[in-house]
Design an enzyme around this catalytic site. Structure first.
Site, PDB file in Angstrom:
ATOM      1  N   GLU A 274       0.830  -1.210   0.000  1.00 56.73           N
ATOM      2  CA  GLU A 274       0.000   0.000   0.000  1.00 56.73           C
ATOM      3  C   GLU A 274       0.857   1.249   0.000  1.00 56.73           C
ATOM      4  O   GLU A 274       0.631   2.196  -0.773  1.00 56.73           O
ATOM      5  CB  GLU A 274      -0.927  -0.006   1.219  1.00 56.73           C
ATOM      6  CG  GLU A 274      -1.860   1.181   1.277  1.00 56.73           C
ATOM      7  CD  GLU A 274      -2.760   1.238   0.062  1.00 56.73           C
ATOM      8  OE1 GLU A 274      -2.568   2.142  -0.770  1.00 56.73           O
ATOM      9  OE2 GLU A 274      -3.634   0.363  -0.062  1.00 56.73           O
TER      10      GLU A 274
ATOM     11  N   ASP B 143       1.096   3.960  -3.158  1.00 58.54           N
ATOM     12  CA  ASP B 143       0.660   5.340  -2.975  1.00 58.54           C
ATOM     13  C   ASP B 143       1.757   6.327  -3.364  1.00 58.54           C
ATOM     14  O   ASP B 143       1.518   7.303  -4.091  1.00 58.54           O
ATOM     15  CB  ASP B 143       0.241   5.581  -1.527  1.00 58.54           C
ATOM     16  CG  ASP B 143      -1.015   4.825  -1.136  1.00 58.54           C
ATOM     17  OD1 ASP B 143      -1.733   4.357  -2.032  1.00 58.54           O
ATOM     18  OD2 ASP B 143      -1.282   4.699   0.077  1.00 58.54           O
TER      19      ASP B 143
ATOM     20  N   SER C 294      -7.320   1.810  -3.938  1.00 56.42           N
ATOM     21  CA  SER C 294      -6.155   2.414  -3.295  1.00 56.42           C
ATOM     22  C   SER C 294      -5.318   3.208  -4.270  1.00 56.42           C
ATOM     23  O   SER C 294      -4.742   4.235  -3.915  1.00 56.42           O
ATOM     24  CB  SER C 294      -5.258   1.319  -2.703  1.00 56.42           C
ATOM     25  OG  SER C 294      -5.666   0.960  -1.431  1.00 56.42           O
TER      26      SER C 294
ATOM     27  N   ASP D  25     -17.616   9.410 -19.433  1.00 59.18           N
ATOM     28  CA  ASP D  25     -18.619   8.601 -18.746  1.00 59.18           C
ATOM     29  C   ASP D  25     -18.318   7.106 -18.892  1.00 59.18           C
ATOM     30  O   ASP D  25     -17.878   6.649 -19.952  1.00 59.18           O
ATOM     31  CB  ASP D  25     -19.998   8.903 -19.333  1.00 59.18           C
ATOM     32  CG  ASP D  25     -21.131   8.571 -18.376  1.00 59.18           C
ATOM     33  OD1 ASP D  25     -20.852   8.246 -17.209  1.00 59.18           O
ATOM     34  OD2 ASP D  25     -22.294   8.659 -18.804  1.00 59.18           O
ATOM     35  N   ILE D  26     -18.561   6.349 -17.840  1.00 59.27           N
ATOM     36  CA  ILE D  26     -18.450   4.884 -17.852  1.00 59.27           C
ATOM     37  C   ILE D  26     -19.864   4.337 -17.731  1.00 59.27           C
ATOM     38  O   ILE D  26     -20.560   4.613 -16.739  1.00 59.27           O
ATOM     39  CB  ILE D  26     -17.568   4.372 -16.693  1.00 59.27           C
ATOM     40  CG1 ILE D  26     -16.191   5.048 -16.720  1.00 59.27           C
ATOM     41  CG2 ILE D  26     -17.444   2.848 -16.757  1.00 59.27           C
ATOM     42  CD1 ILE D  26     -15.394   4.818 -17.967  1.00 59.27           C
TER      43      ILE D  26
ATOM     44  N   GLY E  17     -24.322   9.321 -17.097  1.00 60.47           N
ATOM     45  CA  GLY E  17     -24.229  10.280 -16.008  1.00 60.47           C
ATOM     46  C   GLY E  17     -23.697   9.646 -14.732  1.00 60.47           C
ATOM     47  O   GLY E  17     -23.064   8.583 -14.755  1.00 60.47           O
TER      48      GLY E  17
ATOM     49  N   ASP F 250     -23.339   7.509 -11.470  1.00 60.35           N
ATOM     50  CA  ASP F 250     -23.893   6.255 -10.971  1.00 60.35           C
ATOM     51  C   ASP F 250     -23.071   5.810  -9.779  1.00 60.35           C
ATOM     52  O   ASP F 250     -21.986   6.337  -9.505  1.00 60.35           O
ATOM     53  CB  ASP F 250     -23.929   5.171 -12.060  1.00 60.35           C
ATOM     54  CG  ASP F 250     -22.562   4.898 -12.673  1.00 60.35           C
ATOM     55  OD1 ASP F 250     -21.666   4.436 -11.949  1.00 60.35           O
ATOM     56  OD2 ASP F 250     -22.392   5.146 -13.889  1.00 60.35           O
TER      57      ASP F 250
END
Length: 529
Positions: free
Chosen positions: A245, A249, A453, A496-497, A510, A512
């Site tokens: 992690e 990062d 993450s 948009d996905i 839009g 979601d």
């Protein structure tokens, strides 16, 4: 105070501890065992909504909305009389750090402290403190102290990352390639900005960072470790543990904003440690452009007092002009609760956090051309983006028109609403599927990692570059990102996905509850924020 003298306590609202399955108690904590805790005090005045309109200075925030000198003195005087040691006081952050023997703190805060271990752990497993039920405080402090955190020091959060199985990886990307995919604004590199990263375990090796950035043809960015509440940079030679992690990062943020200064705050994985690290980062000098958080837990596994105190720390950050980017979770709409209902992760569910969801990406990293991007969902046990509707935070005004479902965390597995509406999660997204993940280096090993993450530091780097471009810190960006956007409409600055689901919720035109407003078109956001 005489041991026989009666102690007048009053209940501390919101301190009831939810049941934490998976732990076995082993009797009372030894009476003289050392215990530390964090007390959070009330503000001297409520923080108004317009405090987020333009950044306050640290002095302005402290003088107007910090803890008053009278409240600090009252708490110090009362607790010292009861045998509690004052370790640290911070009026600006409204925090007082205290310590004492278990018998003293248990008495003063009206609880029993037990030793506990994980139920499935071996004999050499670490021991924790645990408590159950609610807390109390001395009557003189009623309304003054709003939270007592850290008496129970079982792990509060989990890291939201996933190591890819080599055989499952179909493609992977370096962070600079993703900067091309998501159109990070040209002519920016994070110069003059600071990115704070919160870590609740693990650590980094400088030699790994040097090797990684050299492999990308970049100079190693400035990376500084700051310890909070005894936390420290502690790399453990375990790429599958918290080191993964930490390195993910730093490497993602550093590669995408290579001239930004990166400050990593290491704290214990407790509600107190988590809060104290975020508060320290928000109030640091220089003030960061962004705080990146890749840790979290289902919002109903926090005490109400801890959620409130944490959300207030995020409010402080926003008032100072800091944007806090938070991973939305890697376990789909269930958030690993296992009751067949939908749940969201906290602190991503705070309306003062920029919640970051995840996608699966097929693209040409060299050109940034995208062939396919869908909701990340690899099925049972394989990970999926978090997202849904908060059961505790109401719908923010800036989200009111985008079509957030009315069902709160009590939606059933089919997405049917059975509770009042709340804050919708996430706000934004980027690639998180480990099968199309991030190429990083951890403990001397090159590997591919995914999870939301990774989206938190990616978003923090984008915020730093946008702040560099605009010449000012951005703070709470959601009112601008959502401005004038209605249900089914694509927000300016986003792609948009519209394909996929995370369990209870499905992608659509839009906003979601899988990918939020979509994935960033960074250059276009320069005209939005």
């Amino acid at each position: 105070m005489d041991a026989e003298e009666p102690l007048h306590l009053v209940p501390l609202p919101g301190s009831e501890r939810p049941e934490r399955p998976g732990y076995t108690a082993h009797g009372a904590l030894p009476a003289e065992a050392p215990v530390q805790a964090t007390l959070v005090l009330r503000r001297r005045a409520p923080l108004p909504d317009d405090a987020f309109a333009s950044p306050l200075t640290r002095d302005e925030l402290a003088e107007r909305y910090g803890a008053s000198a009278d409240d600090i003195a009252l708490v110090n005087r009362t607790l010292a009389r009861l045998g509690v040691t004052i370790e640290e006081e911070n009026p600006a952050e409204r925090r007082i750090r205290v310590s004492g023997p278990a018998r003293v703190l248990a008495r003063v805060f009206g609880t029993d402290l037990a030793a506990a271990t994980r139920a499935d752990a071996g004999d050499s497993a670490p021991s924790y403190r645990q408590r159950s039920g609610g807390l109390s405080i001395p009557a003189e402090l009623d309304g003054v102290v709003t939270a007592v955190l850290g008496l129970d020091d079982r792990p509060q959060a989990r890291a939201q990352f996933r190591i890819a199985r080599p055989a499952a990886v179909t493609t992977s990307y370096t962070p600079p390639e993703l900067g091309r995919v998501y159109r990070f604004p040209e002519g920016t590199d994070g110069s003059g900005q600071t990115i704070a990263i919160i870590e609740l375990g693990g650590g980094y090796e400088q030699t790994d960072l040097d090797a990684y950035f050299a492999g990308l043809g970049l100079l190693t960015p400035s990376v500084t470790a700051v310890g909070v509440d005894g936390g420290k940079n502690n790399p453990g030679q375990d790429p599958n543990g918290a080191d993964g992690e930490v390195m993910l990062d730093i490497e993602v943020a550093g590669a995408l904003a290579p001239k930004a200064s990166i400050v990593v705050y290491f704290a214990p994985n407790t509600d107190a440690g988590f809060l104290d690290a975020v508060s320290a980062a928000a109030h640091a000098d220089p003030t960061p452009a962004a705080i990146s958080i890749s840790w979290g837990q289902s919002e109903d596994q926090w005490t109400a007092q801890a959620r409130t105190a944490f959300d207030q720390a995020l409010q402080d950050a926003a008032a100072l002009g800091v944007t806090t980017t938070v991973a939305a979770g890697d376990d789909g709409s269930s958030d690993r609760v296992g009751d067949g209902r939908a749940h969201v992760d906290f602190p991503a569910s705070s309306p003062h956090a920029l919640a970051c969801g995840g996608t699966r990406l097929e693209a040409d990293g060299a050109t940034g051309t995208v062939s396919s991007e869908t909701v990340w969902n690899n099925g049972s046990g394989g990970g999926a983006t978090g997202g849904g509707v908060s059961a505790v935070f109401p719908l923010p005004s800036w989200q009111a028109a985008v079509g957030v479902p009315s069902g709160a965390g009590g939606a059933d597995a089919g997405g049917a609403a059975n509770g009042p509406g709340g804050r919708g999660v996430p706000d934004v997204s980027a690639v998180a599927d480990p099968q199309t993940g991030y190429r990083v280096r951890v403990d001397g090993t090159d590997t591919v990692i995914g999870g939301t993450s990774a989206v938190a530091p990616l978003s923090a780097a984008l915020i730093a570059r946008l702040a560099q471009s605009s010449g000012t810190r951005l703070g709470l960006v959601q009112p601008k990102l959502y401005d004038s956007v209605r249900a089914g409409e694509v927000a300016t600055g986003f792609r948009d996905i519209t394909s996929g689901d995370n369990g209870s919720y499905h992608a659509a035109a839009g906003w979601d509850a899988c990918t939020g407003l979509g994935v960033p078109e960074g250059a276009a956001l320069t005209g939005v924020v």
